[in-house]
Design an enzyme around this catalytic site. Structure first.
Site, PDB file in Angstrom:
ATOM      1  CE  LYS A   1      -0.238  -0.512   5.235  1.00 59.56           C
ATOM      2  NZ  LYS A   1      -0.898  -0.297   6.196  1.00 59.56           N
TER       3      LYS A   1
ATOM      4  CE1 TYR B   1      10.739  32.090  -0.649  1.00 61.74           C
ATOM      5  CE2 TYR B   1      10.969  30.002  -1.114  1.00 61.74           C
ATOM      6  CZ  TYR B   1      10.194  31.208  -1.785  1.00 61.74           C
ATOM      7  OH  TYR B   1      10.068  30.839  -2.966  1.00 61.74           O
TER       8      TYR B   1
END
Length: 818
Positions: A488, A713
């Protein structure tokens, strides 16, 4: 030339079926890698985890007609037209045949052993000596009790030098290999910790390895390895040819001067000075190349010849790499050599991949010096047919001359340039493309053109390591206990199709996925093993039937809805019943047991395949009591359900951690998840697993940044001193969490850890490489052997599952086998 009756004379045994005295040419031990021809013979070998007798019918149905078996009771007399020899041990028979074959040849043969570097030294020596000798060498890493005889079997009359590697894992193994290889020359690389568990001490390991050289004319080794040097001298190996880079007593003395990308070597041998330039700087590679140079000095090569040969070496990909290509293609990159043995290995790999139906081979001239070219290309044509190659693209002058021996629909080009010039006129779409070329053709240019253009960050998945982990967990189970492998969430980030394909080859019992669409994708990719869907939606019932999928049922709403659908459409479902024993997530509870019994006793629309539950805290010993409580509740629930419904079903409760911690609760099946991918959740036996994934990128740009400036940033990257900052091509858009910013995360650059500076950006982040010797384009390891996935998880207070499953699908996956 050998025939079946010759084989019987050599290895003994009893002929229980005889048809025609066919020749014996191809020795086969793997049912997935068959060469279908009258001269092929299949050895049914019994191993610790696999029994070749299980594949007798399959190999017969595919066309094999000669067999060596150990268990006569497994042979079906209805399989007519065969030659069948029964022996006590198939591996011993194979070794005896190889030994007899070796004795027919007098060529000098160099045997290489040691804890590390056997394969790389063998490959580099083959490259450096190309053009001087017709060399027979071990394919890939064929150095085991099985690999060595298969290597020796390749020797032919036109070979005039052999280079064979030999590896052992315990005492008593080297004597077998010595009698098979019968080396005339030896090279001892080093001794390390590999396979320590098979020996009482390093000294015992060295003694065992030295058995290989007991009849050698000369043994080559580095006298700087003091323990090896001491043992060799103690064993009175008089015919040695030694080297040293530390001033120890030796025939060849080396002095090293390292630069950024090269290493200068001054050497003294027989009162002569030599000067070499090595195209690398790491200590392990330098030692490996000095072994090669020493061997060439022993053979009598001069300074100029050796320097020329050093220019021929290239990094050896010790694996076949599966890469994502243009137009929904996959590329198998095997571009560093092209001999018949290597081609067969690559075609086996091609045949075993089910990702795309159409299979294309791009092949250069096959440079087997001294070989009968007509016979060689006849063999190649036969191999291509047997391995299911749909399209051949041949590149080179020689391959065109033998077009009549190859598929009629082939396309030919005189050179890589001619092929590249015509590339725009060709269509590659939904194909699996094997690119296999001798290195002089520079087929890496073709790979670059065919490869999907994604940014340079990639996740490498080692399929051999994944298989090792599977077998490790299997070794803890009873023989009849089944395994459900969880694939999965994109196989924990590793790539569902490719992982499922490997597991299917290795006879996995079940696959588990989270959602129906994941299972549909696997079916469309050729996966046919049973699949359990853990979260089936109410609108997916048609799909479950169409694709033979088996839903997990966890409440009465889903059970009743599925039953109504089954009645209305006159179909039956195979289902798996989830029980909540303490997770408090999904699953039926104990108070609903009576209603379940009534329900199953009044319907015939369901086959109850399994009943299962989830352990809440199997990874931590502090929760052992609760885990044991869950196990008791589960056992009682299953017992009552089985008695009440008179149904027999599989029971499973153990996840990866439970397999290790609760062996008495393995029941009929276990569910293997994170452990398959190299994470041992209990941390008790992590050293027994191999890391499967390596996430890496490159340094895109480097800058000198003053202490007065900031990086990234929000100006979060505050510097304390003038710094060298590298920008690397990975960000939170790739799954590298913003939590790694501002010094929390560390990556590996040229063997040294570098901290993240400032915030992690969407597509990149910055690292401090002030004290690291680095260049733009250098590789950066995000996780692998170091730092590990667990290290990253601990740094941001999460679990390895999150690290793995967060990796974006835009990150290129490269699958390889060693």
């Amino acid at each position: 030339m050998y025939t079946f009756t010759n084989l019987n004379q050599i290895v003994g045994g009893k002929i229980v079926q005889f048809e025609i005295d066919y020749q014996v040419e191809q020795l086969l031990t793997d049912s997935r890698k068959l060469v279908i021809h009258s001269t092929s013979i299949y050895f049914a070998l019994k191993g610790v985890r696999h029994d070749g007798h299980d594949y007798l019918e399959e190999t017969y149905q595919k066309g094999i007609r000669q067999f060596v078996i150990e268990d006569e009771s497994r042979w079906n007399a209805a399989w007519i037209g065969c030659n069948v020899l029964v022996v006590s041990k198939g591996i011993q028979a194979l070794q005896l045949l190889a030994k007899a074959h070796r004795q027919k040849f007098t060529l000098p043969l160099l045997a290489i052993t040691g804890s590390n570097a056997k394969t790389i030294i063998k490959e580099w020596l083959s490259q450096m000596l190309e053009g001087h000798y017709q060399i027979i060498k071990s394919p890939k890493s064929y150095n085991s009790q099985l690999g060595v005889p298969l290597s020796i079997w390749q020797i032919n009359d036109y070979h005039n030098l052999g280079i064979i590697e030999a590896g052992i894992s315990k005492r008593g193994e080297m004597t077998n290999l010595q009698t098979i290889i019968q080396p005339t020359l030896g090279l001892f690389t080093n001794v390390g910790s590999a396979h320590d568990e098979g020996f009482e001490s390093q000294v015992q390991k060295i003694e065992e390895k030295l058995i290989l050289f007991k009849e050698c004319k000369t043994l080559i080794y580095c006298s700087d390895h003091q323990l090896i040097d001491h043992q060799i001298k103690e064993k009175l190996f008089f015919n040695t040819f030694t080297w040293s880079a530390k001033g120890n007593k030796a025939f060849v003395q080396y002095k090293l001067t390292s630069f950024t990308k090269t290493t200068l070597v001054e050497a003294q041998f027989k009162y002569k000075d030599y000067h070499f330039e090595l195209p690398l700087t790491d200590s392990a590679s330098i030692e490996n190349l000095l072994h090669c140079i020493t061997f060439m000095l022993y053979l009598g090569f001069n300074n100029a010849q050796i320097n020329h040969s050093l220019g021929l070496i290239k990094n050896i990909p010790m694996r076949l790499e599966l890469k994502q290509g243009i137009n929904n293609c996959y590329i198998i990159d095997d571009t560093y050599n092209n001999d018949l043995g290597g081609l067969q290995i690559a075609l086996d790999f091609l045949q075993n991949q089910q990702l795309r139906a159409k299979k294309t081979l791009i092949l250069s001239d096959v440079l087997e010096a001294g070989a009968d070219k007509e016979k060689l290309y006849t063999q190649i044509g036969r191999l291509m047919t047997q391995k299911g190659v749909d399209q051949l693209i041949g590149i080179g002058i020689e391959i065109q001359r033998f077009a009549n021996k190859l598929p009629s629909n082939a396309k030919y080009f005189a050179s890589v340039k001619e092929f590249m010039d015509s590339f725009a006129t060709m269509v590659f779409q939904d194909e699996l493309i094997l690119v296999k070329g001798a290195r002089v053709f520079k087929f890496e240019l073709i790979v670059q053109r065919l490869q999907r253009k994604i940014h340079s960050t990639q996740l490498e998945i080692n399929l051999d390591a994944l298989l090792h982990n599977l077998n490790y967990y299997k070794s803890k189970l009873q023989p009849n206990t089944k395994v459900m492998a969880m694939v999965k969430s994109f196989a924990y980030g590793s790539g569902s199709f490719e992982v499922a394909n490997l597991l299917q080859f290795h006879k996995i019992d079940y696959l588990g996925v989270a959602y129906t669409d994941e299972a549909v994708d696997l079916r469309n990719a050729g996966i046919h093993v049973p699949i359990m869907v853990m979260n089936p939606s109410l609108d997916a019932f048609d799909t479950l039937i169409k694709y033979y999928l088996e839903p997990e049922i966890y409440n009465f709403q889903l059970l009743v809805s599925l039953h109504e659908y089954a009645v209305a459409h006159q179909v039956k479902f195979r289902i798996h019943l989830a029980i909540d024993t303490g997770m408090r997530r999904l699953g039926f509870e104990t108070f609903q047991l009576d209603d379940l019994i009534v329900f199953f006793n009044t319907t015939d629309r369901f086959e109850l395949v399994s009943v299962f539950s989830h352990l809440v805290g199997a990874d931590e010993a502090i929760h052992n009591d609760f885990s044991l409580h869950q196990i008791r509740v589960f056992e009682q629930f299953c017992s009552t359900l089985s008695i009440g419904t008179k149904k027999h079903f599989l029971k499973h409760i153990c996840n990866s951690a439970g397999i290790v911690r609760f062996p008495n609760a393995h029941y009929d099946m276990v569910r293997l998840g994170i452990g398959l991918y190299g994470i041992e959740a209990t941390s008790q036996e992590q050293s027994s697993l191999r890391p499967v994934s390596k996430l890496k990128t490159i340094i895109s740009q480097m800058k000198q940044v003053n202490a007065t400036e900031t990086v990234g940033y929000s100006r979060k990257g505050v510097l304390n001193t003038n710094s060298k900052i590298g920008t690397i091509a990975i960000g939170y858009g790739d799954g590298y969490s913003r939590r790694f910013g501002n010094g929390v995360g560390k990556v590996l650059v040229n063997g040294q850890l570098a901290s993240i500076v400032g915030n992690v950006c969407m597509d990149m982040c910055m690292i401090d490489i002030t004290n690291i010797d680095a260049q733009e384009g250098d590789e950066v390891i995000i996780f692998g052997e170091e730092p590990t996935i667990t290290t990253l998880a601990n740094a941001i207070d999460t679990i390895p599952y999150e690290i793995l499953t967060s990796i974006s699908e835009r990150v290129k996956r490269v699958f390889y086998m060693e």
